[in-house]
Scaffold this motif. Structure first.
Motif, short mmCIF file in Angstrom:
data_model
loop_
_atom_site.label_atom_id
_atom_site.label_comp_id
_atom_site.label_asym_id
_atom_site.label_seq_id
_atom_site.Cartn_x
_atom_site.Cartn_y
_atom_site.Cartn_z
N LEU A 24 38.26 10.10 -42.12
CA LEU A 24 37.29 11.42 -41.60
C LEU A 24 37.77 11.34 -40.14
CD1 LEU A 24 34.01 11.17 -43.85
CD2 LEU A 24 35.53 12.87 -43.48
N LEU A 25 37.55 10.25 -39.44
CA LEU A 25 37.80 10.07 -38.29
C LEU A 25 39.18 10.58 -37.81
CD1 LEU A 25 35.90 6.84 -36.99
CD2 LEU A 25 35.15 9.03 -36.79
N SER A 26 40.13 10.19 -38.34
CA SER A 26 41.65 10.49 -38.16
C SER A 26 41.93 11.95 -38.17
CB SER A 26 42.57 9.69 -38.93
OG SER A 26 42.46 10.27 -40.50
N LYS A 27 41.02 12.77 -39.19
CA LYS A 27 41.08 14.05 -39.11
C LYS A 27 40.25 14.91 -38.07
CE LYS A 27 42.19 14.05 -44.11
NZ LYS A 27 41.80 14.04 -45.49
N GLY A 28 39.87 14.19 -37.22
CA GLY A 28 39.16 14.78 -36.27
C GLY A 28 37.44 15.31 -36.17
N ASN A 29 37.10 14.47 -37.41
CA ASN A 29 35.41 14.72 -37.74
C ASN A 29 34.78 13.77 -36.71
OD1 ASN A 29 35.28 16.32 -40.22
ND2 ASN A 29 36.72 14.79 -40.82
N LYS A 30 33.86 14.38 -35.88
CA LYS A 30 33.19 13.76 -34.99
C LYS A 30 31.63 13.43 -35.35
CE LYS A 30 36.35 13.72 -31.97
NZ LYS A 30 36.90 12.58 -31.51
N LYS A 31 31.18 14.14 -36.49
CA LYS A 31 29.94 14.02 -36.94
C LYS A 31 30.03 13.52 -38.30
CE LYS A 31 28.09 17.15 -33.59
NZ LYS A 31 27.22 18.44 -33.44
N ILE A 32 29.60 12.29 -38.94
CA ILE A 32 29.77 11.84 -40.16
C ILE A 32 28.42 11.84 -40.75
CG2 ILE A 32 30.78 10.19 -41.60
CD1 ILE A 32 32.89 9.76 -39.37
N VAL A 33 27.98 12.08 -41.79
CA VAL A 33 26.94 11.93 -42.72
C VAL A 33 27.18 11.00 -43.91
CG1 VAL A 33 24.94 12.65 -43.94
CG2 VAL A 33 25.53 14.02 -41.99
#
Length: 101
Positions: A24-33
């Motif tokens: 998720l982080l490698s795809k640019g997601n900055k907010k993770i639930v």
């Protein structure tokens, strides 16, 4: 968003969590639930992965929110009141997402 189920323990459960957060982080997601509503057990290794996810997202200015975590599901959590001071635990996904704003 990651929806977990089953157990987050030493081995496959914690590896799945770690790989998913990194993806998720490698795809640019900055907010993770992390939706843990269907997780029925978390051991100390699972807690370690949750802490790792938390510190990883904090290092890159991402936000990490955990929802639907019940102390009765997590023996380590119930023995560690500080778990709830470190993690932003919400009752459901909607509340977790609103917590980012």
């Amino acid at each position: 968003m990651w929806i977990g189920s089953g157990r987050i323990t030493l081995g496959e459960g914690s590896v799945t969590l770690r790989d998913t957060v990194r993806d998720l982080l490698s795809k640019g997601n900055k907010k993770i639930v992390l939706n843990l509503a269907e997780v029925n057990y978390i051991d100390s290794s699972g807690i370690g992965e949750l802490v790792s996810a938390f510190t990883t997202t904090k290092k890159i200015r991402a936000a990490n929110s955990n929802c639907s975590t019940s102390p009765k599901k997590c023996t380590t959590c119930s023995r560690s009141p500080s778990f709830y001071t470190v993690f932003d635990v919400k009752d459901d996904e909607t509340a977790a997402v609103k917590g980012f704003k």
